[in-house]
Design a protein around this motif. Structure first.
Motif, PDB file in Angstrom:
ATOM      1  N   MET A  89       0.847  -1.228  -0.201  1.00 46.19           N
ATOM      2  CA  MET A  89       0.132  -0.105   0.052  1.00 46.19           C
ATOM      3  C   MET A  89       0.770   1.440   0.021  1.00 46.19           C
ATOM      4  SD  MET A  89      -2.438  -1.480   3.110  1.00 46.19           S
ATOM      5  CE  MET A  89      -0.925  -1.012   4.292  1.00 46.19           C
ATOM      6  N   GLY A  90       0.369   2.340   0.247  1.00 48.58           N
ATOM      7  CA  GLY A  90       0.977   3.724   0.479  1.00 48.58           C
ATOM      8  C   GLY A  90       1.723   4.183  -1.048  1.00 48.58           C
ATOM      9  N   ASN A  91       0.909   3.745  -2.033  1.00 47.72           N
ATOM     10  CA  ASN A  91       1.600   4.228  -3.416  1.00 47.72           C
ATOM     11  C   ASN A  91       1.406   5.685  -3.548  1.00 47.72           C
ATOM     12  OD1 ASN A  91       3.144   1.779  -4.925  1.00 47.72           O
ATOM     13  ND2 ASN A  91       1.044   0.802  -3.820  1.00 47.72           N
ATOM     14  N   CYS A  92       1.820   6.112  -4.692  1.00 43.66           N
ATOM     15  CA  CYS A  92       1.387   7.456  -5.199  1.00 43.66           C
ATOM     16  C   CYS A  92       1.426   8.774  -4.209  1.00 43.66           C
ATOM     17  CB  CYS A  92       0.126   7.391  -6.081  1.00 43.66           C
ATOM     18  SG  CYS A  92       0.020   6.122  -7.307  1.00 43.66           S
ATOM     19  N   GLY A  93       2.313   8.645  -3.312  1.00 45.89           N
ATOM     20  CA  GLY A  93       2.508   9.568  -2.253  1.00 45.89           C
ATOM     21  C   GLY A  93       1.492   9.977  -1.504  1.00 45.89           C
ATOM     22  N   ILE A  94       0.436   8.975  -1.239  1.00 42.63           N
ATOM     23  CA  ILE A  94      -0.647   9.385  -0.339  1.00 42.63           C
ATOM     24  C   ILE A  94      -0.989   8.126   0.596  1.00 42.63           C
ATOM     25  CG2 ILE A  94      -2.151  10.902  -1.786  1.00 42.63           C
ATOM     26  CD1 ILE A  94      -3.720   8.457  -2.348  1.00 42.63           C
ATOM     27  N   GLY A  95      -1.419   8.551   1.711  1.00 37.51           N
ATOM     28  CA  GLY A  95      -1.759   7.552   2.986  1.00 37.51           C
ATOM     29  C   GLY A  95      -2.213   8.418   4.227  1.00 37.51           C
ATOM     30  N   PHE A  96      -2.048   7.963   5.477  1.00 37.77           N
ATOM     31  CA  PHE A  96      -2.692   8.603   6.509  1.00 37.77           C
ATOM     32  C   PHE A  96      -1.746   8.794   7.577  1.00 37.77           C
ATOM     33  CE2 PHE A  96      -6.351   6.447   4.362  1.00 37.77           C
ATOM     34  CZ  PHE A  96      -7.155   7.510   3.915  1.00 37.77           C
ATOM     35  N   ALA A  97      -0.423   8.599   7.248  1.00 39.75           N
ATOM     36  CA  ALA A  97       0.565   8.808   8.164  1.00 39.75           C
ATOM     37  C   ALA A  97       1.855   8.955   7.674  1.00 39.75           C
ATOM     38  CB  ALA A  97       0.800   7.408   9.167  1.00 39.75           C
ATOM     39  N   GLY A 154       4.074   7.970   2.407  1.00 44.67           N
ATOM     40  CA  GLY A 154       3.723   8.803   1.307  1.00 44.67           C
ATOM     41  C   GLY A 154       4.160  10.160   1.462  1.00 44.67           C
ATOM     42  N   HIS A 155       4.531  10.934   0.229  1.00 43.31           N
ATOM     43  CA  HIS A 155       5.158  12.211   0.548  1.00 43.31           C
ATOM     44  C   HIS A 155       4.062  13.289   0.708  1.00 43.31           C
ATOM     45  CE1 HIS A 155       7.718  15.297  -2.338  1.00 43.31           C
ATOM     46  NE2 HIS A 155       7.528  15.545  -0.747  1.00 43.31           N
ATOM     47  N   ALA A 156       3.039  13.098   0.434  1.00 38.67           N
ATOM     48  CA  ALA A 156       1.756  14.038   0.801  1.00 38.67           C
ATOM     49  C   ALA A 156       1.626  14.226   2.456  1.00 38.67           C
ATOM     50  CB  ALA A 156       0.356  13.953   0.107  1.00 38.67           C
ATOM     51  N   PRO A 157       1.363  13.004   3.039  1.00 43.16           N
ATOM     52  CA  PRO A 157       1.229  13.191   4.469  1.00 43.16           C
ATOM     53  C   PRO A 157       2.522  13.612   5.226  1.00 43.16           C
ATOM     54  CG  PRO A 157       1.169  10.916   3.829  1.00 43.16           C
ATOM     55  CD  PRO A 157       0.987  11.672   2.737  1.00 43.16           C
ATOM     56  N   LEU A 158       3.639  13.179   4.455  1.00 41.12           N
ATOM     57  CA  LEU A 158       4.969  13.696   5.140  1.00 41.12           C
ATOM     58  C   LEU A 158       5.077  15.180   5.326  1.00 41.12           C
ATOM     59  CD1 LEU A 158       7.621  13.058   6.344  1.00 41.12           C
ATOM     60  CD2 LEU A 158       8.496  12.316   3.853  1.00 41.12           C
ATOM     61  N   ARG A 159       4.804  15.694   3.909  1.00 37.07           N
ATOM     62  CA  ARG A 159       5.004  17.083   3.588  1.00 37.07           C
ATOM     63  C   ARG A 159       4.205  17.837   4.437  1.00 37.07           C
ATOM     64  NH1 ARG A 159       4.906  21.311  -0.467  1.00 37.07           N
ATOM     65  NH2 ARG A 159       6.995  21.773  -1.354  1.00 37.07           N
ATOM     66  N   GLY A 195       9.488   1.741   1.823  1.00 42.13           N
ATOM     67  CA  GLY A 195      10.014   2.732   1.350  1.00 42.13           C
ATOM     68  C   GLY A 195       9.309   4.031   1.145  1.00 42.13           C
ATOM     69  N   PHE A 196       9.256   5.162   0.168  1.00 43.54           N
ATOM     70  CA  PHE A 196       8.830   6.502   0.196  1.00 43.54           C
ATOM     71  C   PHE A 196       8.348   6.571  -1.060  1.00 43.54           C
ATOM     72  CE2 PHE A 196       9.643  10.371  -1.753  1.00 43.54           C
ATOM     73  CZ  PHE A 196       8.920  11.286  -1.024  1.00 43.54           C
ATOM     74  N   SER A 197       7.076   6.974  -1.302  1.00 49.24           N
ATOM     75  CA  SER A 197       6.183   7.026  -2.638  1.00 49.24           C
ATOM     76  C   SER A 197       5.869   8.774  -2.692  1.00 49.24           C
ATOM     77  CB  SER A 197       4.959   6.573  -2.583  1.00 49.24           C
ATOM     78  OG  SER A 197       4.011   6.812  -1.873  1.00 49.24           O
ATOM     79  N   THR A 236      12.987   1.639  -0.806  1.00 48.30           N
ATOM     80  CA  THR A 236      12.876   1.811  -2.210  1.00 48.30           C
ATOM     81  C   THR A 236      12.104   3.248  -2.307  1.00 48.30           C
ATOM     82  OG1 THR A 236      10.445   0.819  -2.018  1.00 48.30           O
ATOM     83  CG2 THR A 236      12.346  -0.660  -2.598  1.00 48.30           C
ATOM     84  N   LEU A 237      12.020   3.422  -3.614  1.00 47.56           N
ATOM     85  CA  LEU A 237      11.266   4.822  -4.148  1.00 47.56           C
ATOM     86  C   LEU A 237      10.348   4.317  -5.286  1.00 47.56           C
ATOM     87  CD1 LEU A 237      14.572   6.923  -4.805  1.00 47.56           C
ATOM     88  CD2 LEU A 237      13.134   6.844  -2.800  1.00 47.56           C
ATOM     89  N   GLN A 238       9.048   5.178  -5.060  1.00 43.79           N
ATOM     90  CA  GLN A 238       7.988   4.687  -5.948  1.00 43.79           C
ATOM     91  C   GLN A 238       7.365   6.026  -6.388  1.00 43.79           C
ATOM     92  OE1 GLN A 238       4.407   5.126  -5.424  1.00 43.79           O
ATOM     93  NE2 GLN A 238       4.180   4.477  -7.327  1.00 43.79           N
ATOM     94  N   LEU A 239       7.156   6.057  -7.668  1.00 45.27           N
ATOM     95  CA  LEU A 239       6.306   7.505  -8.046  1.00 45.27           C
ATOM     96  C   LEU A 239       5.505   7.466  -9.236  1.00 45.27           C
ATOM     97  CD1 LEU A 239       8.483  10.056  -9.976  1.00 45.27           C
ATOM     98  CD2 LEU A 239       8.978   7.848  -9.915  1.00 45.27           C
TER      99      LEU A 239
END
Length: 570
Positions: A89-97, A154-159, A195-197, A236-239
């Motif tokens: 899960m957690g692809n495309c930079g989105i998620g809840f944490a 995910g990058h979005a919740p992290l940002r 990893g990070f997405s 890993t990295l995913q985007l």
């Protein structure tokens, strides 16, 4: 001392995930791991007769969005019902944490907009018993599932967690922001994230119309986060990216991989307006992997497509004023209105004015009936435009009347990507490329207009057995793609092969009778939320960690699935 639990699968046709020729043999499982493959003597606590059936590794689906669903459900449907034994899960930079209380609404609106998960479902379903990413993992670790789950930060919740409103508004990250994001990303991977997405596509918007916070993030920001993973030597990295400037975008990604040393996978699609652009992406990919960089492109098993219905999020008449006036009515009341000849005439008299929307949603030349069994490689002569022409009515009239059938639950199929030539030859070319892996099922997302969790099943049925409009692909190779190759892409090297020592995640399949049913609409989400689901006949048994979770498509009630923390090895 507890006696080891044992299971023997007898006499199956073993397709072991290596890509080698299938062979007949037995498999012995001891305490959730494969102990022997070949001729197995003796007895076990349980035996399964697999004579005449395929025995394969469980499928590993590395591109899903079950981030919310796994916080309220122990069943990872529809993937777990379709031979998948591990999801990422957690692809495309989105998620809840990570997510502090003041940012919850932002993250729910983003998930609602990008992945079509209704806000009411998230409001009722998410327990929010976490703030940090390690706490989110702990919350998942406390639960049991019918398959294994793994996730990414995910990058979005992290940002947003680090930058607040500045991050949501897509302001440039400051040096101290980047340092903090890199540290938190590394902490997440140390705690068990794979990893990070991130997302760099203009199509990803929140439900209030805001672009994803990560759109246009500077190379400095992305590289800084990747370097945080380099420091710990993990992840890993995913985007997903639009590749508007293929050369410049790929050059940036290559620099990041070169500097960080972290493996990267990206979304690969054939766009209708630039049908050959994906080949330029892959040319760059080949150059990079020839230079020793670890990069993969994820491609689908069939077109990435939208499903339209009067009972779903979209239909060819969405955005027309007379149709939109009915959208908030309960289904039965809306259907009563839609059957009214005056309402029908009013809707059919209106036209779309937004050209892109008209091209995507009301394109009757590339819109098809989706029945049961579903046809995912339809012919041009089966388009609604062609059917309407033969019937002597307009395409809009034909579509409207068809959608009224089955109490408004009839479905239309709009191949959006990977179908420019009106066949799947381009996807065969993608799948056979040395630097691709199957992905992009988006299981757990797009509840109201996409139903692609069945990608792994379709990979087998269509490409190895049923395809009549072009070349097929050998079954053994397809199994390898969806098991060993996908698992290795994200560092899950303990599964995906039927060999001693590997995790006993296994499918037993009646391949001749493996058939997908058409998607169905259910209302089993929190707050009575609606989702598309799909089932298949032919899965005799699915086994996770040596435990049978499904027999003949029915759940056994066993929940051996767990959260996977980080990369795995034997």
């Amino acid at each position: 001392m507890t006696k080891p639990s044992t299971l023997i699968i007898r006499g199956g046709t073993i397709v072991d995930g290596t890509g080698h020729t299938a062979f007949t043999g037995d498999i012995k499982i001891v305490d959730g791991k494969i102990d022997q493959v070949g001729v197995v003597t003796g007895t076990a606590d349980q035996e399964i007769d697999a004579k005449g059936l395929l025995v394969t590794p469980g499928f590993v689906d590395i591109h899903t969005h079950y981030d919310g669903q796994v916080t309220w459900s122990n069943q990872v449907a529809s993937s777990s019902q379709l031979g998948v034994t591990t999801v990422v899960m957690g692809n495309c930079g989105i998620g809840f944490a990570p997510c502090n209380p003041e940012h919850r609404d932002i993250m729910m609106r983003l998930m609602e907009g990008v992945e079509d998960i209704p806000g009411a479902v998230l409001q009722e379903g998410l327990p929010w018993n976490w703030s940090s990413f390690p706490e989110y993992l702990d919350a998942l670790d406390a639960r049991s599932y019918d398959i294994d789950i793994a996730t990414q930060i995910g990058h979005a919740p992290l940002r947003i967690h680090v930058m607040g409103d500045r991050g949501a508004a897509r302001e440039p990250a400051r040096d101290e922001d980047i340092e903090t994001m890199a540290r938190i990303a590394a902490e997440a991977v140390e705690a068990g994230a794979l990893g990070f997405s991130t997302s760099r596509t203009i199509l990803h918007k929140s439900s209030d119309g805001m672009h994803t916070p990560t759109l246009g993030a500077a190379e400095k920001e992305l590289a800084g986060i990747a370097m945080g993973l380099k420091k710990i030597g993990k992840g890993t990295l995913q985007l997903v990216t639009d590749f508007d400037d293929v050369d410049a975008e790929f050059a940036m990604l290559r620099r990041i991989v070169e500097q960080s040393g972290r493996p990267l996978s990206l979304t690969l699609l054939q766009h209708e307006h630039l049908p050959d652009r994906w080949r330029r992406v892959m040319a760059h990919m080949h150059d990079a992997t020839d230079a020793g960089l670890k990069m993969k492109a994820q491609c689908g098993a069939r077109p990435v497509a939208l499903i339209f219905s009067f009972a779903l999020t979209l239909c060819p008449f969405s955005q027309l004023p007379s149709y939109e006036a009915l959208k908030d009515l309960p289904h039965e009341a809306r259907m009563t209105k839609l059957r009214d000849p005056e309402v029908r005439a009013a809707i059919l008299a209106e036209e779309h004015h937004e050209e892109m929307y008209k091209r995507r949603v009301a394109n009757f030349e590339n819109l098809y009936k989706l029945g049961d069994p579903p046809e995912y490689e339809p012919k041009p002569e089966d388009s609604l435009a062609a059917l309407a022409s033969r019937a002597g009515v307009s395409a809009a009239e034909y579509a409207y009347d068809y959608l009224l059938e089955n109490d408004g639950k009839s479905m239309l199929y709009r191949p959006l990507y990977n179908y420019f030539e009106k066949n799947l030859d381009v996807l065969r070319e993608m799948l056979m490329d040395r630097d691709t892996v199957p992905g992009l099922s988006d299981g757990g997302a797009h509840y109201g207009f996409i139903c692609d969790a069945s990608f792994p099943t379709y990979l087998l049925t269509h490409w190895a057995r049923d395809r009549s409009r072009g070349e097929k692909i050998p079954l053994e190779l397809l199994i390898k793609m969806q098991t060993q190759d996908t698992a290795a892409t994200v560092g899950l090297n303990d599964r995906g092969l039927l060999k001693p020592g590997y995790k006993a995640d296994i499918n037993i399949i009646d391949f001749e009778n493996l058939h997908l049913h058409g998607p169905t609409i259910t209302y089993d989400l929190p707050a009575g939320g609606r989702r598309l689901g799909q089932r298949a006949d032919g899965y005799r048994a699915t086994i996770v960690s040596g435990v049978v979770t499904y027999r003949n498509g029915q759940a056994t009630g066993e929940l051996p699935g767990r959260l996977i923390r980080g990369a795995q090895s034997l």
